[in-house]
Write a protein that holds these residues in place. Structure first.
Motif, mmCIF file in Angstrom:
data_model
loop_
_atom_site.group_PDB
_atom_site.id
_atom_site.type_symbol
_atom_site.label_atom_id
_atom_site.label_comp_id
_atom_site.label_asym_id
_atom_site.label_seq_id
_atom_site.Cartn_x
_atom_site.Cartn_y
_atom_site.Cartn_z
ATOM 1 N N GLU A 149 -15.308 41.412 -8.945
ATOM 2 C CA GLU A 149 -15.059 42.023 -9.755
ATOM 3 C C GLU A 149 -15.585 42.908 -10.359
ATOM 4 O O GLU A 149 -15.667 44.118 -10.779
ATOM 5 C CB GLU A 149 -13.640 41.435 -10.592
ATOM 6 C CG GLU A 149 -12.798 42.754 -11.501
ATOM 7 C CD GLU A 149 -12.051 43.141 -10.340
ATOM 8 O OE1 GLU A 149 -10.711 43.886 -10.775
ATOM 9 O OE2 GLU A 149 -11.591 43.358 -8.902
ATOM 10 N N THR A 178 -6.591 42.898 -8.479
ATOM 11 C CA THR A 178 -8.233 43.525 -8.424
ATOM 12 C C THR A 178 -8.072 44.876 -7.543
ATOM 13 O O THR A 178 -7.437 44.790 -6.165
ATOM 14 C CB THR A 178 -9.318 42.649 -7.291
ATOM 15 O OG1 THR A 178 -10.551 43.406 -7.155
ATOM 16 C CG2 THR A 178 -8.721 42.591 -6.188
ATOM 17 N N PRO A 213 -12.353 46.899 -14.359
ATOM 18 C CA PRO A 213 -12.159 45.635 -13.899
ATOM 19 C C PRO A 213 -11.306 45.049 -13.754
ATOM 20 O O PRO A 213 -10.546 44.808 -14.922
ATOM 21 C CB PRO A 213 -13.467 44.493 -14.132
ATOM 22 C CG PRO A 213 -13.595 45.651 -15.866
ATOM 23 C CD PRO A 213 -13.373 47.329 -15.131
ATOM 24 N N SER A 224 -11.921 41.680 -4.897
ATOM 25 C CA SER A 224 -12.269 40.705 -5.646
ATOM 26 C C SER A 224 -11.540 39.400 -5.347
ATOM 27 O O SER A 224 -10.592 39.730 -6.149
ATOM 28 C CB SER A 224 -12.522 41.371 -6.465
ATOM 29 O OG SER A 224 -13.494 42.171 -6.520
ATOM 30 N N LEU A 232 -9.250 41.660 -12.358
ATOM 31 C CA LEU A 232 -8.889 40.619 -10.768
ATOM 32 C C LEU A 232 -8.091 40.653 -10.888
ATOM 33 O O LEU A 232 -7.727 40.181 -9.424
ATOM 34 C CB LEU A 232 -10.266 40.020 -11.344
ATOM 35 C CG LEU A 232 -9.906 38.332 -10.698
ATOM 36 C CD1 LEU A 232 -10.561 38.798 -9.252
ATOM 37 C CD2 LEU A 232 -11.299 37.415 -11.191
#
Length: 437
Positions: A190, A180, A175, A184, A177
């Motif tokens: 995410e 991403t 992950p 997401s 974000l």
């Protein structure tokens, strides 16, 4: 070796460049800063100029430079017994293991000592393979696990590619974000999508072929990527579902760096193996290790573990670990690091981000933060290398040592850093970003 009156920055730098082969570098263009001493959060060069060390060298001097209790412990141990083979019992080594285990989760009763983080990960991978009878190891592309055979191939960044000599390694995207891979828009998305990606990779590779999932609890060199809610517990659940060993690499994030003894304490997850180094003794003497769950340790009660190191649990290193952990506990350094993150670093870095369009995102915990720099906030195009180089030089000119990786400035001072030192360092960063912008 003591410096002489004839020594200067220029002379030491020239001697170093002519005789020392530096890691991860093209040798011709090097211009190493010669450091002569340090105390707490400061270091100074051979010419006497002082710098705030917001790099903690390689994000390892958690207890600060030249902590008197740690220095004294090394000196006392050197006077008593400088070295001992790992086959012998040694009180200092045993005490270091006991103190580490006191801070580990329930269900851990053994420590295998190594020389550093790379061979800690190397041996954790070996244990997982022997325990499961499987071969493959899954790790993330945005990761760094060390520069030994399996550890460098488990690493996800560019350093893996010229060194891919170890077998059985598979990489996934974790992950992140801000950049991403899963389209997401929220931390929850995410987390969910990264977990789905991980599980589908396991299924595609064949669950019965996978020995371990190896993750940095908080990927460090890759950008201080604090995992979103639910991600690490989700990984734990997936590992359990398929009988896979979960190894959490705490080499950079542990021992006060993220405001906890172990960074995973903040995420509600317990791994099967924990690797550590760096902050356990602030790098005063090379030391690392693997904390082994009881279930895995029992595998080797009547079966030889085919691994060992001449300097495993070296007494000088063990003494420095004992002194570091005891000082951290007595002086409440872990709690201090957590408070500096919550009360000072987090708020101030977010204010800096609001003022400077060149800052794309800040993220972190404790004294473990990254400032991601961009050429354009809308496109999130990373700031060019030459501008990052200009920022690094500017900070150095203003008396601050920073830790740089790609388009990021990592703000990672010692865990003993004071509020006034943070104010001074962040003011320097704020001004330098203004000049850069």
């Amino acid at each position: 070796m003591a410096l002489t009156s004839d020594d200067t920055n220029a002379s030491i730098s020239e001697r170093d460049r002519s005789s020392v082969f530096h890691s991860w570098s093209a040798q011709r263009s090097l211009a190493p800063l010669p450091l002569a001493g340090g105390s707490g959060s400061e270091v100074w060069d051979v010419d006497g100029r002082r710098y705030l060390d917001f790099s903690s060298q390689l994000v390892n001097v958690n207890i600060g430079h030249q902590h008197p209790r740690v220095v004294a412990a090394i000196q006392e141990q050197a006077a008593q017994l400088t070295t001992v083979a790992p086959a012998h019992a040694n009180a200092t080594r045993a005490r270091a293991a006991e103190l580490i285990l006191e801070r580990a989760p329930e269900g851990f009763a053994k420590v295998f000592f190594t020389n550093g983080g790379a061979d800690a990960n190397e041996n954790a991978i070996r244990m997982a393979r022997l325990f499961t009878g499987r071969d493959k190891v899954i790790s993330t592309y945005r990761s760094y696990h060390g520069n030994t055979g399996a550890a460098i191939v488990a690493t996800g960044d560019w350093r893996r590619i010229p060194n891919e000599f170890s077998r059985g390694h598979v990489h996934v995207f974790g992950p992140y974000l801000y950049r991403t891979e899963f389209w997401s828009t929220t931390p929850e998305q995410e987390s969910e999508r990264a977990l789905r990606h991980l599980e589908r990779t396991i299924q595609a590779e064949g669950p019965d072929s996978i020995a371990a999932i190896l993750l940095e609890t908080i990927p460090g060199t890759a950008g201080v990527l604090v995992p979103p809610p639910g991600y690490l517990p989700g990984v734990r659940e997936i590992a359990d579902r398929y009988g896979i060993v979960l190894i959490l690499d705490e080499v950079m994030a542990g021992f006060a760096r993220a405001g906890e003894w172990f960074a995973f304490d903040a995420f509600g997850v317990t791994p099967d193996l924990v690797t550590f180094a760096k902050g356990v003794n602030s790098g005063y003497v090379p030391l690392g290790g693997v904390i082994i769950s009881d279930e895995i340790a029992r595998t080797f009660d009547d079966r030889v573990f085919p691994g060992g190191l001449t300097y495993s649990g070296h007494p000088l290193a063990a003494a420095s670990a004992v002194a570091t952990i005891e000082a951290m506990a007595d002086e409440k350094i872990v709690e201090h690091a957590a408070r500096m993150g919550t009360d000072v670093l987090g708020p101030r870095l977010r204010q800096i981000a609001e003022r400077h369009a060149v800052v794309g995102e800040v993220r972190g915990r404790g004294v473990f933060w990254a400032v991601e720099l961009v050429a354009d906030r809308e496109t999130r195009e990373p700031l060019a290398a030459e501008r990052m180089g200009a920022l690094k030089k500017d900070l150095l000119d203003q008396g601050l040592l920073g830790f740089f990786a790609e388009n990021r400035l990592h703000v990672v001072p010692p865990a003993v850093v004071t509020e006034s030192e943070l104010d001074r360092g962040l003011t320097i960063i704020d001004a330098a970003l203004g000049r850069l912008g």
